[in-house]
Design a protein around this motif. Structure first.
Motif, mmCIF file in Angstrom:
data_model
loop_
_atom_site.group_PDB
_atom_site.id
_atom_site.type_symbol
_atom_site.label_atom_id
_atom_site.label_comp_id
_atom_site.label_asym_id
_atom_site.label_seq_id
_atom_site.Cartn_x
_atom_site.Cartn_y
_atom_site.Cartn_z
ATOM 1 N N PHE A 104 0.946 -1.202 -0.092
ATOM 2 C CA PHE A 104 0.108 0.108 0.095
ATOM 3 C C PHE A 104 0.782 1.146 -0.080
ATOM 4 C CE2 PHE A 104 -2.009 3.340 2.590
ATOM 5 C CZ PHE A 104 -3.241 3.517 1.628
ATOM 6 N N GLU A 105 0.263 2.221 -0.870
ATOM 7 C CA GLU A 105 1.154 3.443 -0.913
ATOM 8 C C GLU A 105 0.196 4.636 -1.080
ATOM 9 O OE1 GLU A 105 3.297 6.678 -1.338
ATOM 10 O OE2 GLU A 105 2.019 6.192 -3.026
ATOM 11 N N PRO A 106 0.223 5.593 0.174
ATOM 12 C CA PRO A 106 -0.921 6.456 0.394
ATOM 13 C C PRO A 106 -1.155 7.447 -0.900
ATOM 14 C CG PRO A 106 0.241 6.242 2.290
ATOM 15 C CD PRO A 106 1.100 5.458 1.370
ATOM 16 N N ILE A 107 -0.148 7.999 -1.421
ATOM 17 C CA ILE A 107 -0.258 8.798 -2.666
ATOM 18 C C ILE A 107 -0.879 7.969 -3.846
ATOM 19 C CG2 ILE A 107 0.827 10.454 -4.132
ATOM 20 C CD1 ILE A 107 2.685 11.216 -1.852
ATOM 21 N N GLY A 108 -0.303 6.981 -4.079
ATOM 22 C CA GLY A 108 -0.780 6.109 -5.105
ATOM 23 C C GLY A 108 -2.263 5.743 -5.164
ATOM 24 N N PHE A 109 -2.702 5.345 -3.645
ATOM 25 C CA PHE A 109 -3.928 5.112 -3.493
ATOM 26 C C PHE A 109 -5.119 6.032 -3.833
ATOM 27 C CE2 PHE A 109 -7.281 4.923 -0.296
ATOM 28 C CZ PHE A 109 -8.164 3.826 -0.699
ATOM 29 N N PHE A 110 -4.637 7.368 -3.230
ATOM 30 C CA PHE A 110 -5.418 8.608 -3.526
ATOM 31 C C PHE A 110 -5.676 8.763 -4.963
ATOM 32 C CE2 PHE A 110 -5.420 13.081 -4.393
ATOM 33 C CZ PHE A 110 -6.588 13.603 -3.712
ATOM 34 N N LEU A 111 -4.482 8.684 -5.648
ATOM 35 C CA LEU A 111 -4.694 9.071 -7.164
ATOM 36 C C LEU A 111 -5.343 7.720 -7.668
ATOM 37 C CD1 LEU A 111 -0.741 9.889 -8.043
ATOM 38 C CD2 LEU A 111 -3.001 11.401 -7.922
ATOM 39 N N MET A 112 -5.557 6.590 -7.401
ATOM 40 C CA MET A 112 -6.218 5.452 -8.061
ATOM 41 C C MET A 112 -7.762 6.209 -7.556
ATOM 42 S SD MET A 112 -4.627 3.090 -9.497
ATOM 43 C CE MET A 112 -6.095 1.925 -9.383
ATOM 44 N N LEU A 113 -8.016 6.390 -6.476
ATOM 45 C CA LEU A 113 -9.400 6.573 -6.000
ATOM 46 C C LEU A 113 -10.024 7.861 -6.793
ATOM 47 C CD1 LEU A 113 -11.299 5.366 -3.898
ATOM 48 C CD2 LEU A 113 -10.237 7.077 -2.333
ATOM 49 N N PHE A 114 -9.373 8.936 -7.083
ATOM 50 C CA PHE A 114 -9.689 10.103 -7.577
ATOM 51 C C PHE A 114 -9.645 10.199 -8.807
ATOM 52 C CE2 PHE A 114 -9.668 11.049 -3.074
ATOM 53 C CZ PHE A 114 -11.018 11.521 -2.716
ATOM 54 N N PHE A 115 -8.396 9.730 -9.680
ATOM 55 C CA PHE A 115 -8.104 9.790 -11.060
ATOM 56 C C PHE A 115 -8.156 8.369 -11.886
ATOM 57 C CE2 PHE A 115 -6.120 13.571 -8.908
ATOM 58 C CZ PHE A 115 -6.616 14.374 -9.688
ATOM 59 N N GLN A 116 -8.341 7.362 -11.080
ATOM 60 C CA GLN A 116 -8.582 5.821 -11.513
ATOM 61 C C GLN A 116 -7.007 5.503 -12.097
ATOM 62 O OE1 GLN A 116 -11.830 7.994 -12.658
ATOM 63 N NE2 GLN A 116 -11.938 7.444 -10.411
ATOM 64 N N VAL A 117 -6.076 6.127 -11.752
ATOM 65 C CA VAL A 117 -4.705 5.498 -12.281
ATOM 66 C C VAL A 117 -3.666 6.177 -10.737
ATOM 67 C CG1 VAL A 117 -4.806 5.688 -14.675
ATOM 68 C CG2 VAL A 117 -4.349 7.939 -13.359
ATOM 69 N N GLY A 118 -2.755 5.270 -10.618
ATOM 70 C CA GLY A 118 -1.932 5.500 -9.410
ATOM 71 C C GLY A 118 -0.938 4.447 -9.532
ATOM 72 N N TRP A 119 -0.601 3.927 -8.099
ATOM 73 C CA TRP A 119 0.463 2.986 -7.980
ATOM 74 C C TRP A 119 0.775 2.444 -6.439
ATOM 75 C CZ3 TRP A 119 1.926 8.145 -9.412
ATOM 76 C CH2 TRP A 119 2.264 8.979 -8.566
ATOM 77 N N GLY A 120 1.480 1.408 -6.355
ATOM 78 C CA GLY A 120 1.464 0.889 -4.971
ATOM 79 C C GLY A 120 2.700 1.187 -4.526
ATOM 80 N N GLN A 121 3.055 0.554 -3.325
ATOM 81 C CA GLN A 121 4.586 0.787 -2.745
ATOM 82 C C GLN A 121 5.513 0.143 -3.613
ATOM 83 O OE1 GLN A 121 5.374 2.362 0.190
ATOM 84 N NE2 GLN A 121 7.370 2.175 -0.805
ATOM 85 N N PRO A 122 6.288 0.917 -4.385
ATOM 86 C CA PRO A 122 7.244 0.129 -5.347
ATOM 87 C C PRO A 122 8.208 -0.789 -4.920
ATOM 88 C CG PRO A 122 7.170 2.803 -5.683
ATOM 89 C CD PRO A 122 6.652 2.379 -4.317
ATOM 90 N N VAL A 123 8.160 -1.851 -5.444
ATOM 91 C CA VAL A 123 9.181 -3.049 -4.983
ATOM 92 C C VAL A 123 10.475 -2.950 -5.583
ATOM 93 C CG1 VAL A 123 9.615 -5.586 -5.118
ATOM 94 C CG2 VAL A 123 7.142 -4.707 -4.649
ATOM 95 N N THR A 124 11.420 -2.731 -4.584
ATOM 96 C CA THR A 124 12.797 -2.822 -5.256
ATOM 97 C C THR A 124 13.143 -3.899 -5.701
ATOM 98 O OG1 THR A 124 13.344 -0.905 -3.455
ATOM 99 C CG2 THR A 124 15.202 -1.993 -4.631
ATOM 100 N N THR A 125 13.728 -3.955 -6.798
ATOM 101 C CA THR A 125 14.444 -5.200 -7.540
ATOM 102 C C THR A 125 15.840 -5.173 -7.864
ATOM 103 O OG1 THR A 125 13.543 -4.858 -9.671
ATOM 104 C CG2 THR A 125 12.120 -5.908 -8.228
ATOM 105 N N SER A 126 16.576 -5.903 -7.966
ATOM 106 C CA SER A 126 18.171 -6.081 -8.373
ATOM 107 C C SER A 126 18.241 -6.747 -9.590
ATOM 108 C CB SER A 126 18.826 -6.306 -7.159
ATOM 109 O OG SER A 126 20.359 -6.257 -7.474
ATOM 110 N N PRO A 127 18.368 -6.403 -10.749
ATOM 111 C CA PRO A 127 18.635 -7.086 -11.774
ATOM 112 C C PRO A 127 19.925 -7.872 -12.039
ATOM 113 C CG PRO A 127 19.032 -5.030 -12.275
ATOM 114 C CD PRO A 127 18.383 -5.174 -10.851
#
Length: 193
Positions: free
Chosen positions: A47-70
């Motif tokens: 869960f990521e609060p800003i991304g959730f807010f954007l999803m709710l009001f603009f129908q696009v957003g993001w979650g807590q970005p998962v860090t990966t290492s290639p």
């Protein structure tokens, strides 16, 4: 009332996206998601609060970005492609199945409110997949873009990461992003409608 119907999709669409990213990267040998606590069934970890807010009001957003290492991947290029396309495909498939069920299977069998929640859930998943095609961090296409540009261009893009994020946010607020996300999403929504 409409926000209540959007809540499950706004919460779970980014969770699905980041959960799949963590699992795929880990499956390819990456130890980073596990070290950072992302190999979990707890949806609130993604869960990521800003991304959730954007999803709710603009129908696009993001979650807590998962860090990966290639660096853990046997084939770095293939690993990055799989890690960052799999979440978009997952959102797309989940969204299309949800809309198909709501419109063609469950219509008339469940209360209309439940059907509406499922339709919004499906729509938000598809919209999130389309939104991730925009090549600005933290969107998935940003990582994929770096595979196809020169190292110099990649460094330049990293340098302008913050200004590009601000620009993306402004384009989102002024509904310009909708001109990209809307038509792409509607192709898949209509296909299963």
């Amino acid at each position: 009332m409409n926000l209540l119907y959007l809540l499950p999709g706004a919460f779970f669409a980014p969770v699905i996206h980041e959960f799949v990213k963590a699992r795929v990267s880990a499956k390819l040998g990456d130890l980073t998601p596990a070290k950072n606590g992302f190999i979990t069934w707890n949806p609130f970890r993604f869960f990521e609060p800003i991304g959730f807010f954007l999803m709710l009001f603009f129908q696009v957003g993001w979650g807590q970005p998962v860090t990966t290492s290639p660096f853990y991947y046997r084939d770095k290029r293939k690993g990055i492609i799989l890690t960052y396309t799999a979440p978009m495909v997952a959102n797309l498939l989940v969204g299309m199945v949800a809309i198909f069920l709501a419109n063609n299977v469950l219509a008339g069998l469940v209360p209309w409110q439940a059907n509406l929640v499922l339709l919004h859930f499906g729509t938000l998943n598809i919209r999130l997949a389309a939104f991730n095609l925009i090549p600005v961090f933290p969107m998935a296409a940003n990582k994929l873009l770096h595979l196809f540009v020169s190292p110099e261009t990649s460094m330049r893009l990293n340098h302008y990461e913050k200004p590009l994020q601000i620009l993306l946010f402004l384009l989102l607020v002024f509904n310009v992003v909708e001109m990209v996300v809307g038509p792409i999403s509607m192709i898949f929504i209509r296909a299963v409608w």
